[in-house]
Design a protein around this motif. Structure first.
Motif, PDB file in Angstrom:
ATOM      1  N   THR A 596       0.831  -1.197   0.000  1.00  9.08           N
ATOM      2  CA  THR A 596       0.000   0.000   0.000  1.00  9.08           C
ATOM      3  C   THR A 596       0.866   1.247   0.000  1.00  9.08           C
ATOM      4  O   THR A 596       2.017   1.235   0.429  1.00  9.08           O
ATOM      5  CB  THR A 596      -0.913   0.059   1.237  1.00  9.08           C
ATOM      6  OG1 THR A 596      -0.100   0.287   2.400  1.00  9.08           O
ATOM      7  CG2 THR A 596      -1.691  -1.225   1.403  1.00  9.08           C
ATOM      8  N   MET A 597       0.289   2.347  -0.483  1.00  6.40           N
ATOM      9  CA  MET A 597       0.932   3.652  -0.344  1.00  6.40           C
ATOM     10  C   MET A 597       0.595   4.263   1.008  1.00  6.40           C
ATOM     11  O   MET A 597       1.260   5.211   1.443  1.00  6.40           O
ATOM     12  CB  MET A 597       0.478   4.586  -1.466  1.00  6.40           C
ATOM     13  CG  MET A 597       0.833   4.100  -2.863  1.00  6.40           C
ATOM     14  SD  MET A 597       0.435   5.301  -4.146  1.00  6.40           S
ATOM     15  CE  MET A 597       1.765   6.488  -3.937  1.00  6.40           C
ATOM     16  N   GLY A 598      -0.438   3.718   1.682  1.00  8.47           N
ATOM     17  CA  GLY A 598      -0.856   4.222   2.986  1.00  8.47           C
ATOM     18  C   GLY A 598      -2.360   4.293   3.063  1.00  8.47           C
ATOM     19  O   GLY A 598      -3.078   3.749   2.217  1.00  8.47           O
ATOM     20  N   ASN A 599      -2.849   4.977   4.088  1.00  8.87           N
ATOM     21  CA  ASN A 599      -4.281   5.197   4.235  1.00  8.87           C
ATOM     22  C   ASN A 599      -4.486   6.634   4.676  1.00  8.87           C
ATOM     23  O   ASN A 599      -3.873   7.098   5.633  1.00  8.87           O
ATOM     24  CB  ASN A 599      -4.890   4.233   5.256  1.00  8.87           C
ATOM     25  CG  ASN A 599      -6.403   4.379   5.330  1.00  8.87           C
ATOM     26  OD1 ASN A 599      -6.920   5.337   5.882  1.00  8.87           O
ATOM     27  ND2 ASN A 599      -7.106   3.417   4.755  1.00  8.87           N
ATOM     28  N   SER A 606      -4.748   3.078  -0.035  1.00  3.87           N
ATOM     29  CA  SER A 606      -4.344   3.686  -1.299  1.00  3.87           C
ATOM     30  C   SER A 606      -3.254   2.851  -1.954  1.00  3.87           C
ATOM     31  O   SER A 606      -2.398   2.280  -1.280  1.00  3.87           O
ATOM     32  CB  SER A 606      -3.841   5.110  -1.063  1.00  3.87           C
ATOM     33  OG  SER A 606      -4.862   5.902  -0.495  1.00  3.87           O
ATOM     34  N   TYR A 607      -3.268   2.829  -3.300  1.00  4.74           N
ATOM     35  CA  TYR A 607      -2.338   1.987  -4.058  1.00  4.74           C
ATOM     36  C   TYR A 607      -1.808   2.749  -5.270  1.00  4.74           C
ATOM     37  O   TYR A 607      -2.435   3.678  -5.769  1.00  4.74           O
ATOM     38  CB  TYR A 607      -3.025   0.700  -4.511  1.00  4.74           C
ATOM     39  CG  TYR A 607      -3.473  -0.157  -3.360  1.00  4.74           C
ATOM     40  CD1 TYR A 607      -2.617  -1.090  -2.775  1.00  4.74           C
ATOM     41  CD2 TYR A 607      -4.751  -0.013  -2.820  1.00  4.74           C
ATOM     42  CE1 TYR A 607      -3.026  -1.862  -1.701  1.00  4.74           C
ATOM     43  CE2 TYR A 607      -5.160  -0.778  -1.742  1.00  4.74           C
ATOM     44  CZ  TYR A 607      -4.301  -1.706  -1.189  1.00  4.74           C
ATOM     45  OH  TYR A 607      -4.694  -2.468  -0.118  1.00  4.74           O
ATOM     46  N   PHE A 608      -0.622   2.323  -5.735  1.00 11.01           N
ATOM     47  CA  PHE A 608       0.041   2.920  -6.886  1.00 11.01           C
ATOM     48  C   PHE A 608      -0.564   2.326  -8.150  1.00 11.01           C
ATOM     49  O   PHE A 608      -0.309   1.180  -8.494  1.00 11.01           O
ATOM     50  CB  PHE A 608       1.546   2.619  -6.811  1.00 11.01           C
ATOM     51  CG  PHE A 608       2.402   3.658  -7.488  1.00 11.01           C
ATOM     52  CD1 PHE A 608       2.793   4.796  -6.810  1.00 11.01           C
ATOM     53  CD2 PHE A 608       2.834   3.495  -8.794  1.00 11.01           C
ATOM     54  CE1 PHE A 608       3.604   5.757  -7.414  1.00 11.01           C
ATOM     55  CE2 PHE A 608       3.629   4.438  -9.416  1.00 11.01           C
ATOM     56  CZ  PHE A 608       4.019   5.584  -8.720  1.00 11.01           C
ATOM     57  N   TRP A 609      -1.382   3.109  -8.841  1.00 11.70           N
ATOM     58  CA  TRP A 609      -2.162   2.633  -9.982  1.00 11.70           C
ATOM     59  C   TRP A 609      -1.596   3.214 -11.278  1.00 11.70           C
ATOM     60  O   TRP A 609      -0.786   4.149 -11.264  1.00 11.70           O
ATOM     61  CB  TRP A 609      -3.612   3.077  -9.833  1.00 11.70           C
ATOM     62  CG  TRP A 609      -4.621   2.014 -10.178  1.00 11.70           C
ATOM     63  CD1 TRP A 609      -5.274   1.856 -11.358  1.00 11.70           C
ATOM     64  CD2 TRP A 609      -5.079   0.974  -9.322  1.00 11.70           C
ATOM     65  NE1 TRP A 609      -6.127   0.776 -11.291  1.00 11.70           N
ATOM     66  CE2 TRP A 609      -6.023   0.206 -10.045  1.00 11.70           C
ATOM     67  CE3 TRP A 609      -4.802   0.593  -8.020  1.00 11.70           C
ATOM     68  CZ2 TRP A 609      -6.683  -0.893  -9.523  1.00 11.70           C
ATOM     69  CZ3 TRP A 609      -5.444  -0.495  -7.483  1.00 11.70           C
ATOM     70  CH2 TRP A 609      -6.377  -1.231  -8.228  1.00 11.70           C
ATOM     71  N   ALA A 610      -2.036   2.651 -12.401  1.00 15.77           N
ATOM     72  CA  ALA A 610      -1.676   3.172 -13.713  1.00 15.77           C
ATOM     73  C   ALA A 610      -2.939   3.656 -14.401  1.00 15.77           C
ATOM     74  O   ALA A 610      -3.845   2.870 -14.649  1.00 15.77           O
ATOM     75  CB  ALA A 610      -0.998   2.098 -14.560  1.00 15.77           C
ATOM     76  N   VAL A 611      -3.011   4.962 -14.702  1.00 16.60           N
ATOM     77  CA  VAL A 611      -4.200   5.548 -15.317  1.00 16.60           C
ATOM     78  C   VAL A 611      -3.777   6.366 -16.537  1.00 16.60           C
ATOM     79  O   VAL A 611      -2.795   7.110 -16.486  1.00 16.60           O
ATOM     80  CB  VAL A 611      -4.980   6.437 -14.327  1.00 16.60           C
ATOM     81  CG1 VAL A 611      -6.221   7.021 -14.989  1.00 16.60           C
ATOM     82  CG2 VAL A 611      -5.370   5.639 -13.089  1.00 16.60           C
TER      83      VAL A 611
END
Length: 721
Positions: A596-599, A606-611
């Motif tokens: 996770t990136m944290g809360n 929260s997560y590191f996503w690709a958009v």
């Protein structure tokens, strides 16, 4: 009726003569006893629908009633005796009977013939006729027009101004099963089901099905008698959701087939793996269906009711699509093979007569004890064939007395978790391993055996390699070995050693404006994380997005707030990783939400996503990808490149999203619309926000294994989107 009246006249004459003798009266008048007069009755129609008529019958003199529904025919006028022989019979309660008949369908005219009678002896009333007209206007979104034993018809009516609708029909047991499967992921409603699985229409339509019907998540539905269905229709909104103000659902049941008065005689003989089933139907049985399965499977279907069990036995009406043909006629001897020894089985039978009444039978039998030798399995490590022991393994397998085998590499932590819940390791290997091909099995049975290699393991991690084998009597054996992969070789060299420090990150927003925020790259935030990240060839980057919106929360802050050390190691941040691999440097994707990136004050982490943006539509698209990293020659600029998908073609850029599943995100918290460029601040050394960089004193490895999602998650994703 004429014979009855003749007998009635004789009885009256005899009664009159007897009375005359007893009273010596000269009165020759004949008096009929009240209980011998034909009973009278009244009929009141309360409601007529396209597939149902409700009426009431009242009589102070009759015991029961009978009726027949028929299409108009001037030459047809049944007698009361015929109604009680061929029609539907019911009894009065306190002189009144409320009757609902489903023997009608929409758009037609019908006659209902009704009669009543006294009993002891039978005295019949006259026959009365009711005229019905079911050619009623369509006022609802969806209306049933006909319900038969194995067929039904309905009409979808478009409201004024509506240009598109959706409709769907599903067995009620299937709908409830889907709800139960998806309960852990979210609530399923009629509207959400119709949204996902409904069939679109562009105009008012009649839909008619006979034994087969398209529906929902499957290609077809098998319509059987006495089975509950759910029919839905509604108007979709622009966002695809169903308008709750323009939605309708109808639950209905197909007509029961009625009990067949004939029989099918059955005799069964069994061995350990086979059975001989002899079936002798009465001549009046025109055809029948036979299905053999384990009793445990029948018990599973029985939880959903008798209609569901019958539908399983009958199977697909087109018998050519059944894996094993089920349709039979006349005397038959069946010989099912491949049965499991010492196991309870059931022969399910549904027979039909010329009127399609059903004869349903379930006969239990048990297979015999196994007589052959058990499978034998030998597993031997082949270290000489392993070139990268931190990610690879090789084991040679030899087996005897087996007709099939399953093998696989498994995380020991996941195996231990399943075993703690009462499972057996043989079942875990059988259900989650890889089935050996015919060629692989043939090699296993040789004296040399076959070697299974893998290069998809994680470093410094415990694994189990297991093999499950069964013989021709389904007797099974499982063997396994436990091993630990080597430490990961440290890579990255001077680039990795020089990268820790303080940086200013820059990217662009949706309007092309530059956005900056501080980022610190370090080896870890305490002894444990430093050791853990080193073993994974990772550095950690602290900070993502505007610092005022996403302030850094340290490990100690998380523990002070009541989190355990393990939870804190997962939730501190915002953080993201820089991973050094043999083929380059990347920001690793959070596979299965593995980090996770944290809360930041939400229900989900929260997560590191690709958009990115799809060029053909201008709409957002997302996925989980590794982002490549470039480092300048002087080491002072670190660029997180966009992921380029050449199939679209388009770039995805780093984004922080809340998510509860690796299949979709919930909300975007911060999004880069271009590459993320980190420029080193050379005036200060590396630091942590409200923390400190510590050199490792002891090596503590925290390994967090997360279970792979079940295949049913995909169905949940579809319902959630």
């Amino acid at each position: 009726m004429q014979k009855f009246l003749s007998r009635f006249a004789l009885l009256v004459t005899a009664a009159g003569l007897s009375a005359a003798v007893a009273s010596c009266s000269d009165d020759d008048d004949k008096v009929i006893a009240p209980d011998m007069e034909p009973p009278t009755f009244n009929i009141t129609v309360s409601e007529v629908q396209r597939t149902q008529a409700d009426f009431s019958i009242s009589s102070a003199e009759a015991a029961d009633y009978a009726y027949i529904v028929a299409e108009p025919n001037e030459s047809y006028m049944p007698t009361a005796e015929e109604l009680f022989t061929d029609g539907t019979i019911g009894q009065f309660e306190k002189g009144v009977a409320e009757v609902t008949t489903l023997d009608v369908e929409g758009g037609k005219k019908f006659d209902i013939y009704v009669a009543v009678r006294r009993i002891n002896p039978y005295v019949y009333s006259e026959v009365k006729k009711i005229d019905l007209n079911t050619d009623l206007p369509y006022t609802d979104l969806v209306t049933l027009d006909r319900v038969g034993k194995t067929d039904f018809k309905y009409h979808v009516e478009f409201p004024e101004g509506v240009t598109s609708m959706k409709h769907v029909v599903i067995k009620k047991t299937d709908y409830e099963a889907i709800k139960n499967i998806l309960a852990m992921f979210g609530t399923v409603t009629y509207e959400t089901y119709l949204k996902v699985f409904g069939h679109p229409l562009s105009e008012s339509t009649d839909i008619e099905h006979d034994k087969f019907a398209e529906y929902g998540f499957s290609e077809d539905i098998h319509i059987h008698s006495g089975t509950e269905f759910i029919l839905m229709a509604g108007v979709p909104l622009e966002d695809g959701n169903i308008d709750s103000e323009q939605f309708q659902v109808i639950e209905f049941c197909t007509r029961p087939a009625g009990l067949c008065p004939y029989d099918i005689k059955v005799s069964i003989e069994s061995t350990s793996t086979t059975a001989t089933i002899s079936l002798t139907p009465d001549p009046e049985i025109t055809d029948y269906r036979v299905f053999v399965d384990k009793k445990s499977e029948f018990d599973y279907w029985r939880r959903e009711g008798e209609a569901q069990v019958r539908s399983v036995v009958i199977g697909h009406w087109d018998d050519s699509t059944n894996p094993v043909p089920r349709a039979q006629t006349g005397n038959v001897v069946l010989n099912p093979t491949g049965l499991v020894p010492n196991t309870d089985y059931v022969v399910g039978i549904v027979g039909f007569d010329s009127e399609r009444h059903e004869c349903v039978k379930y006969i239990d039998f048990r297979t015999g004890e196994p007589v052959g030798p058990k499978p034998q399995i030998a597993i031997e490590a082949k270290p000489e064939e392993v070139t990268a022991p931190w990610k690879s393994a090789a084991y040679n397998v030899k087996i005897q007395n087996a007709v099939s085998a399953v093998y696989g590499y498994f995380l020991k932590s996941q195996i231990d978790e399943v075993l703690a819940n009462g499972a057996e390791i043989s079942a875990v290997i059988q259900n989650n391993g890889i089935t050996a091909s015919e060629e692989q099995l043939a090699e296993m049975l040789t004296s040399e055996g076959i070697t299974f290699e893998t290069s998809d393991l994680s470093a410094n991690t415990q694994y189990i390699f297991g093999v499950y084998a069964i013989n021709d009597e389904y007797v099974s054996t499982a063997e396994y070995v436990t091993f630990t992969t080597d430490m990961l070789p440290q890579i990255g060299g001077e680039t990795r050693n020089n990268m820790p420090g303080r940086y200013t990150a820059s990217t662009t927003d949706v309007n092309g404006n530059t956005v900056t925020f501080p980022v610190t790259i370090t080896t870890g935030v305490d002894d444990a994380t430093t050791a853990e990240y080193a073993l994974a060839n990772r550095l950690v980057a602290l900070g993502f997005g505007p610092e005022s919106q996403f302030p850094y929360t340290s490990l100690s802050d998380m523990i002070a707030a009541g989190h355990t050390a393990e939870e804190a190691a997962d939730l501190y941040g915002p953080k993201w990783f820089i991973e050094f691999r043999e083929d380059g440097i990347v920001v690793p994707k959070p596979d299965n939400l593995s980090w996770t990136m944290g809360n930041f004050g939400t229900d989900d982490n929260s997560y590191f996503w690709a958009v990115g943006i799809r060029p053909s539509t201008g709409r957002d698209m997302d996925n989980l990808y590794d982002f490549p990293i470039e480092v300048s020659a002087d080491g002072n600029t670190v660029t997180v490149k966009g992921y380029y998908n050449e199939n679209i073609p388009a770039y995805y850029y780093p984004t922080m999203c809340t998510a509860a599943s690796s299949w979709w995100f919930n909300d975007i918290q911060f999004r880069c619309y271009s590459e993320l460029v980190l420029t080193r601040d050379t005036s200060t050394s590396a630091y942590l926000h409200r923390g400190a960089v510590k050199a490792p004193k002891t090596v503590v490895i925290n390994s967090f294994d997360r279970s792979v999602k079940e295949s049913r998650q995909r169905a949940a994703d579809l319902m959630k989107k």
